[in-house]
Scaffold this motif. Structure first.
Motif, mmCIF file in Angstrom:
data_model
loop_
_atom_site.group_PDB
_atom_site.id
_atom_site.type_symbol
_atom_site.label_atom_id
_atom_site.label_comp_id
_atom_site.label_asym_id
_atom_site.label_seq_id
_atom_site.Cartn_x
_atom_site.Cartn_y
_atom_site.Cartn_z
ATOM 1 N N GLU A 197 37.944 39.622 30.385
ATOM 2 C CA GLU A 197 36.892 38.878 31.075
ATOM 3 C C GLU A 197 36.760 37.431 31.009
ATOM 4 O OE1 GLU A 197 33.393 40.615 29.684
ATOM 5 O OE2 GLU A 197 32.777 41.592 31.086
ATOM 6 N N THR A 198 37.652 37.304 29.962
ATOM 7 C CA THR A 198 38.205 35.504 29.575
ATOM 8 C C THR A 198 39.056 34.794 30.506
ATOM 9 O OG1 THR A 198 38.025 36.055 26.753
ATOM 10 C CG2 THR A 198 39.282 34.117 28.288
ATOM 11 N N HIS A 199 39.694 35.952 31.161
ATOM 12 C CA HIS A 199 40.718 34.995 32.276
ATOM 13 C C HIS A 199 40.007 35.102 33.539
ATOM 14 C CE1 HIS A 199 44.001 35.846 28.900
ATOM 15 N NE2 HIS A 199 44.915 35.293 29.613
ATOM 16 N N LEU A 200 39.459 36.334 33.845
ATOM 17 C CA LEU A 200 38.494 36.289 34.690
ATOM 18 C C LEU A 200 37.764 34.735 34.591
ATOM 19 C CD1 LEU A 200 37.464 39.745 35.202
ATOM 20 C CD2 LEU A 200 38.935 38.917 36.423
ATOM 21 N N ASP A 201 36.704 34.559 33.172
ATOM 22 C CA ASP A 201 35.850 33.515 33.264
ATOM 23 C C ASP A 201 37.338 32.283 33.547
ATOM 24 O OD1 ASP A 201 33.864 34.182 33.030
ATOM 25 O OD2 ASP A 201 34.370 34.396 30.572
ATOM 26 N N ALA A 202 37.711 32.318 33.727
ATOM 27 C CA ALA A 202 38.809 30.619 33.820
ATOM 28 C C ALA A 202 38.953 30.684 34.917
ATOM 29 C CB ALA A 202 40.490 31.405 33.110
ATOM 30 N N LEU A 203 39.608 32.064 35.098
ATOM 31 C CA LEU A 203 39.744 32.145 37.148
ATOM 32 C C LEU A 203 38.632 31.807 37.941
ATOM 33 C CD1 LEU A 203 41.928 35.471 37.840
ATOM 34 C CD2 LEU A 203 42.630 33.228 37.628
ATOM 35 N N LYS A 204 36.871 32.379 37.716
ATOM 36 C CA LYS A 204 36.296 31.752 38.048
ATOM 37 C C LYS A 204 35.902 30.733 38.022
ATOM 38 C CE LYS A 204 30.688 32.872 37.827
ATOM 39 N NZ LYS A 204 30.100 33.678 37.570
ATOM 40 N N ARG A 205 36.611 29.226 36.656
ATOM 41 C CA ARG A 205 35.659 28.255 36.900
ATOM 42 C C ARG A 205 36.889 27.475 37.861
ATOM 43 N NH1 ARG A 205 35.652 29.532 31.406
ATOM 44 N NH2 ARG A 205 37.898 29.060 31.232
ATOM 45 N N GLN A 206 38.143 28.119 38.097
ATOM 46 C CA GLN A 206 39.043 27.478 38.978
ATOM 47 C C GLN A 206 38.777 27.305 40.379
ATOM 48 O OE1 GLN A 206 42.746 29.184 37.110
ATOM 49 N NE2 GLN A 206 42.686 27.817 35.228
ATOM 50 N N GLY A 207 37.172 27.837 40.746
ATOM 51 C CA GLY A 207 37.563 28.360 41.553
ATOM 52 C C GLY A 207 37.834 29.496 42.496
ATOM 53 N N VAL A 208 38.763 30.170 41.516
ATOM 54 C CA VAL A 208 39.345 31.635 42.696
ATOM 55 C C VAL A 208 39.136 33.126 42.393
ATOM 56 C CG1 VAL A 208 41.434 33.438 42.065
ATOM 57 C CG2 VAL A 208 41.667 30.491 41.197
ATOM 58 N N ILE A 209 38.192 33.376 42.084
ATOM 59 C CA ILE A 209 37.020 34.102 41.845
ATOM 60 C C ILE A 209 35.636 33.302 41.932
ATOM 61 C CG2 ILE A 209 38.512 35.485 41.483
ATOM 62 C CD1 ILE A 209 36.868 36.230 38.990
ATOM 63 N N ARG A 210 34.779 34.298 43.221
ATOM 64 C CA ARG A 210 33.719 33.781 42.862
ATOM 65 C C ARG A 210 32.765 34.563 42.130
ATOM 66 N NH1 ARG A 210 30.735 34.411 48.438
ATOM 67 N NH2 ARG A 210 30.446 36.423 47.957
ATOM 68 N N THR A 211 32.298 36.176 41.925
ATOM 69 C CA THR A 211 31.397 36.628 41.352
ATOM 70 C C THR A 211 32.439 37.823 40.230
ATOM 71 O OG1 THR A 211 31.170 38.700 42.442
ATOM 72 C CG2 THR A 211 29.798 36.434 41.856
ATOM 73 N N TYR A 212 32.514 38.551 39.650
ATOM 74 C CA TYR A 212 32.976 39.899 38.438
ATOM 75 C C TYR A 212 31.925 40.524 37.967
ATOM 76 C CZ TYR A 212 32.994 37.639 34.348
ATOM 77 O OH TYR A 212 33.334 37.379 32.742
ATOM 78 N N GLN A 213 32.218 41.825 38.242
ATOM 79 C CA GLN A 213 31.369 42.427 37.801
ATOM 80 C C GLN A 213 32.252 43.861 36.945
ATOM 81 O OE1 GLN A 213 28.354 43.085 37.368
ATOM 82 N NE2 GLN A 213 27.574 41.092 38.399
ATOM 83 N N GLY A 214 31.604 44.107 35.860
ATOM 84 C CA GLY A 214 32.756 45.314 35.720
ATOM 85 C C GLY A 214 31.753 46.325 34.885
ATOM 86 N N PHE A 215 31.946 47.962 35.625
ATOM 87 C CA PHE A 215 31.622 49.428 35.157
ATOM 88 C C PHE A 215 32.363 50.108 34.343
ATOM 89 C CE2 PHE A 215 27.227 48.333 37.340
ATOM 90 C CZ PHE A 215 27.804 47.673 38.517
#
Length: 956
Positions: free
Chosen positions: A27-45
């Motif tokens: 999630e730390t790296h997904l957060d970085a991708l989100k800040r960079q505008g690469v991804i919009r949202t992420y959800q983990g289950f």
């Protein structure tokens, strides 16, 4: 207007509950991708759960463009993992509608399932848990996700021009802002003035500098403006500008959001310039530069002309000539009272007015006071009385502060309450006071717990205790929590540090630098770790600065400085890297003495940077010292000694001492083969360097054996697309070029060019070198226009990187001069070759092989211009240097004597000309073989000379 950004993707991931420990790192790296505008949202289950959770998971899975399956034996053992929804996602993957990626967390037989047909992450399906540093594994995973987002981009383009929206809820195409403050109060007149100035003023008003006291609300005003008027812009971008390194990172990230080709450049300056250029050519954008310390720091980010709007926040009011000043006053008293009553839920307006007056109507003090009143359930009047007592105590202490007294007083009371709720809360805040204020990774704090004071270490190791501490600090408005990271107001940091005793100041400064040293990647020269390095760089700078101020942790500080200097070297920031390495060297010598192997390691890195900067004498001195230390410490056959002699051999080769270089490089190869065996990548490095040396010595057969063996080792170790493989292909291509195999050389160079472009970007010195190599082959193939384009592009890159007098600049000028000569621009070629000679003599002295190349080329163009005495002088000088360096039978000597023979022929000395050209044919035939193009050229020259003599036979 160019198309702006790629379409950000929604990401879904599924995992086994037993793998929960690895989820936060992803999630730390997904957060970085989100800040960079690469991804919009992420959800983990997590697998399992009740019906409602399974239905929610299925809905998110169907919406996702990127589906990550976090695979382990526990994951595969659960029946729920291969649900109908997962099967549906795999079908969508096969139809090209989404991308399903197995992420291999732990060793397991995943390839025997339906996932075996999918492309896994990390590279080569190496399990995350097998990495010594798992952060490197997740960095590689993030890179793969970025590629998947790009590859699944839906075909769409934004309109060429976008009118401002009339809807207040409309969003800009690109937006990076801090969260909106729901409690923002007042300032309507100031916001209206700001909007009016930006939209109706002249060009000078397009940049506004918001200044005022610490805690007055400068950042909040800029953020509220950006959120309130976001619908009027296509692009809204926030830059943390307190530290130059952080400002550069944030500004450069806009290149990725805009979809600019320069977004992946290793040299950050290229991305920054690309963004500036885009901003100067487009309108309807808002750029916010927050907390600028010095007006000169904003210069690299201001586009010309300024067609959009810029807000600068700073305590420094001196921005005239750059921006129109806007001073922020304290809140109106009525707004202060309204805020206090609303936030506390109380109605005692008279008490609120007295407290507001005492607090000086400072927004930051009002926020803190309201939070404390609300959490302690006290009345405003009771708080006001306690505030007076506490302020008197503070003033009696005489603490030196550069912020208003009410701020310190309100926080003093709040500190006590936060500590009551969580005993370690103030410890956590004290640690954060010695880091950069924004984007403090929560995961990084937990990972480095062993380097912190015991109470905080225990709290960070227990997620529940850490949650309590974070909640307590958040409750009293000390920190914000956003996307897995903490942020602390700079004024909070200053107050916290001022409250600490001298002993505690040193303790927390040391704890912070140890934490960052633990988190910063050891392999910071590896491009795969660069996103992680970029995130930790602001904290490294802050922690190292505080540790230096309090003179603590010299050894750790030196190691951290050296590590991020290596990262900066990779980003082609050579001058900055040199400065940090010099500081690291001084620290290591102070802590470990002058003869410690750790000192040798820094000397080796500094020697490498000096080599890059063209300071061969300085590089040699540092490397010779490192070698002496390592031999004394480890003996003559240690791998560190091999690294030293290898690097020293490379410097000697560039200095023209080929016998000395050969001695060192062969010694390095022998040590590494004995240490690692014949097929280790370290051995390939030595083979590559030796192959290049044998090529320079004219031993092409020996060079080919070494280079082909090195390339085979590297491909087995790294695959076809690694930067190390590009080096091997480059060296082999040069050899094939020398041997006359132009087609084979071009294939090797173009493969290397692709790898270097992907790894470093199109404005890095490595890419410039690859362009040069291809240009030389294109020239010999007769494609002079293509060669000229490659050489001019390469020259622009290296001049921008190194300045006008670097040896690599001379190399590119020389190649461009050769093409100009072939195109008939003799005066242009003459100017280029004269400049090459000047740089070579200044860099190497009068007797270096590079000087011989310059003299040879200048002599050839002087001959074409009819200046025969000058041409003869240059060529005879070149011949003397080349024979002294290479011996009498080297191909370089053959080229020079051929040119000298042609000049003698033009001067009427046909007998002397025959001797020189006949010698050239003999040398080249022996070294290159009778079918080599150079042999054929020399032979034709000899035949024509024979015709001039009345028949070649009598002149033999």
């Amino acid at each position: 207007m160019v198309a702006l950004a790629t379409s950000p993707a929604d990401v879904f991931f599924s995992y086994s509950p037993r793998d929960e420990d690895l989820r936060p790192k992803l999630e730390t790296h997904l957060d970085a991708l989100k800040r960079q505008g690469v991804i919009r949202t992420y959800q983990g289950f997590a697998l399992g759960g009740g019906k409602e959770r399974r239905e929610a998971s299925a809905a998110k899975l169907r919406e996702a463009r990127i589906v990550l399956l976090l695979v382990s034996a526990d994951f595969l053992h659960a029946d729920a993992w291969l649900s109908p929804e997962i099967r549906e996602a795999i079908a969508r993957h096969e139809a090209g509608e989404c991308r399903v990626i197995p992420v291999i967390l732990r060793p397991c037989p995943w390839e025997k399932t339906v996932l075996g047909a999918l492309q896994p992450l990390p590279h080569r399906a190496r399990p995350v848990t097998s990495y010594p540093n798992q952060s490197e594994a997740f960095t590689e995973i993030a890179k793969g996700i970025r590629s998947a987002v790009r590859e699944t981009e839906p075909p769409a383009a934004w309109p060429a021009a976008r009118r401002p929206s009339s809807s207040p809820d409309a969003e800009p195409h690109i937006k990076k802002l801090p969260p909106r403050n729901p409690s923002f109060t007042g300032r309507d007149q100031l916001l209206n003035e700001l909007r009016s100035a930006l939209t109706t003023g002249g060009p000078a008003a397009l940049t506004q500098a918001i200044s005022g006291l610490g805690g007055i609300g400068k950042t909040q005003l800029a953020a509220e403006y950006a959120h309130r008027y976001a619908s009027q812009y296509n692009v809204v971008w926030w830059v943390r500008a307190e530290e130059p390194a952080t400002a550069a990172e944030d500004f450069a990230r806009l290149a990725a959001a805009l979809g600019l080709p320069e977004q992946d450049e290793a040299d950050q300056r290229i991305a920054i310039e690309a963004v500036r250029s885009w901003l100067s050519r487009n309108d309807r954008w808002l750029l916010v530069l927050d907390n600028v310390n010095d007006p000169k720091d904003v210069a690299p980010y201001l586009p010309h002309p300024r067609t959009g709007h810029i807000l600068i926040t700073s305590r420094n009011p001196s921005f005239r000539g750059i921006a129109t000043p806007l001073t922020v006053p304290a809140l109106d008293r009525a707004d202060s009272v309204k805020f206090l009553l609303a936030r506390t839920g109380q109605s005692d307006a008279r008490a609120a007015e007295k407290l507001a007056e005492t607090l000086g109507d400072l927004p930051l003090a009002l926020v803190q006071a309201a939070a404390t009143i609300k959490e302690t359930r006290s009345s405003i009047a009771t708080y006001h009385a306690a505030f007076g007592d506490h302020q008197r105590e503070l003033l009696l202490r005489g603490v030196p502060m550069d912020y208003p007294t009410p701020v310190a007083t309100t926080w003093g009371l709040a500190f006590q309450e936060a500590q009551r709720l969580s005993p370690v809360a103030v410890d956590l805040l004290s640690l954060c006071a010695f880091l950069a204020p924004d984007d403090i990774p929560r995961e990084g704090l937990a990972d480095a717990a062993q380097h912190l004071p015991p109470a905080l270490a225990a709290a960070l190791s227990d997620p529940l205790t850490l949650d309590e501490a974070v909640a307590a600090l958040r409750r009293y408005s000390f920190i914000d929590v956003h996307e897995g990271a903490l942020s602390v107001h700079r004024l909070v940091q200053a107050v916290v540090r001022d409250r600490l005793s001298p002993e505690d100041l040193r303790m927390w400064a040391e704890a912070a630098v140890r934490l960052v040293d633990h988190a910063f990647p050891e392999s910071s020269d590896d491009v795969e770790t660069w996103p992680f390095c970029a995130r930790w760089l602001p904290h490294a700078l802050a922690a190292a600065g505080h540790a230096e101020a309090y003179d603590v942790a010299k050894g750790v500080r030196g190691r951290l400085l050296a590590r991020f200097a290596v990262y900066l070297q990779g980003r082609a920031a050579f001058a900055e890297a040199k400065g940090y390495l010099e500081r690291a060297l001084a620290l290591h010598e102070a802590v470990f003495g002058h003869d410690d192997p750790r000192v040798a390691a820094v000397l080796r890195s500094l020697g490498s940077v000096l080599h890059d900067l063209g300071d061969l004498g300085g590089a040699r001195g540092h490397l010779e010292r490192a070698l002496a230390i390592d031999i004394a410490s480890f003996g003559p056959d240690h791998p560190d000694v091999a690294r030293d002699v290898n690097d020293l051999g490379s410097v000697l080769m560039d200095q023209g001492d080929l016998p000395g270089a050969r001695k060192h490089l062969e010694r390095a190869l022998a040590i590494d083969e004995a240490t690692y065996g014949p097929d280790d990548p370290s051995v390939a490095i030595r083979l590559n360097n030796l192959g290049a040396l044998f090529r320079d010595l004219g031993d092409f057969a020996g060079a080919r054996v070494h280079l082909e063996r090195a390339l085979a080792i590297d491909i087995r170790a790294y695959g076809q697309s690694h930067p190390t493989v590009a080096i091997g292909r480059t060296n082999l291509g040069r050899l094939l070029h020398d041997l006359g195999d132009l087609k084979g050389a071009r294939e090797q160079f173009e493969e290397a060019l692709k790898i270097d472009e992907q790894s470093y970007g199109r404005y890095h010195p490595r890419f410039a070198l690859a362009l040069n190599n291809r240009g030389r082959v294109l020239r010999d193939l007769g494609d002079l226009a293509g060669a000229r384009a490659d050489f001019e592009r390469a020259l622009a890159i290296v001049e921008d990187t190194y300045g006008p007098d670097h040896p690599d600049v001379a190399r590119d000028i020389n190649n461009l001069g050769s093409v100009l000569r072939d195109l008939g621009d003799l005066e242009g070629a003459r100017a280029h070759f004269a400049r090459v000679l000047k740089i070579a003599e200044a860099t190497y002295g009068p007797d270096h092989p590079a000087v011989a190349i310059g003299c040879n080329n200048l002599g050839s163009v002087l001959q074409a211009l009819g200046e025969l005495p000058g041409a003869r002088e240059q060529l005879e000088r070149a011949l003397g240097i080349a024979q002294a360096t290479y011996g009498p039978d080297h191909p370089v000597v053959a080229s020079i004597v051929n040119n000298l023979g042609r000049v003698l022929q033009a001067l009427g000395d046909l007998s002397g000309a025959w001797q020189q050209i006949e010698r050239a044919v003999a040398i080249a035939t022996k070294a290159l073989g009778p079918t080599h193009p150079s042999v054929q050229i020399f032979s034709r020259n000899l035949a024509r000379l024979g015709d001039a003599l009345g028949g070649g036979a009598e002149a033999t």
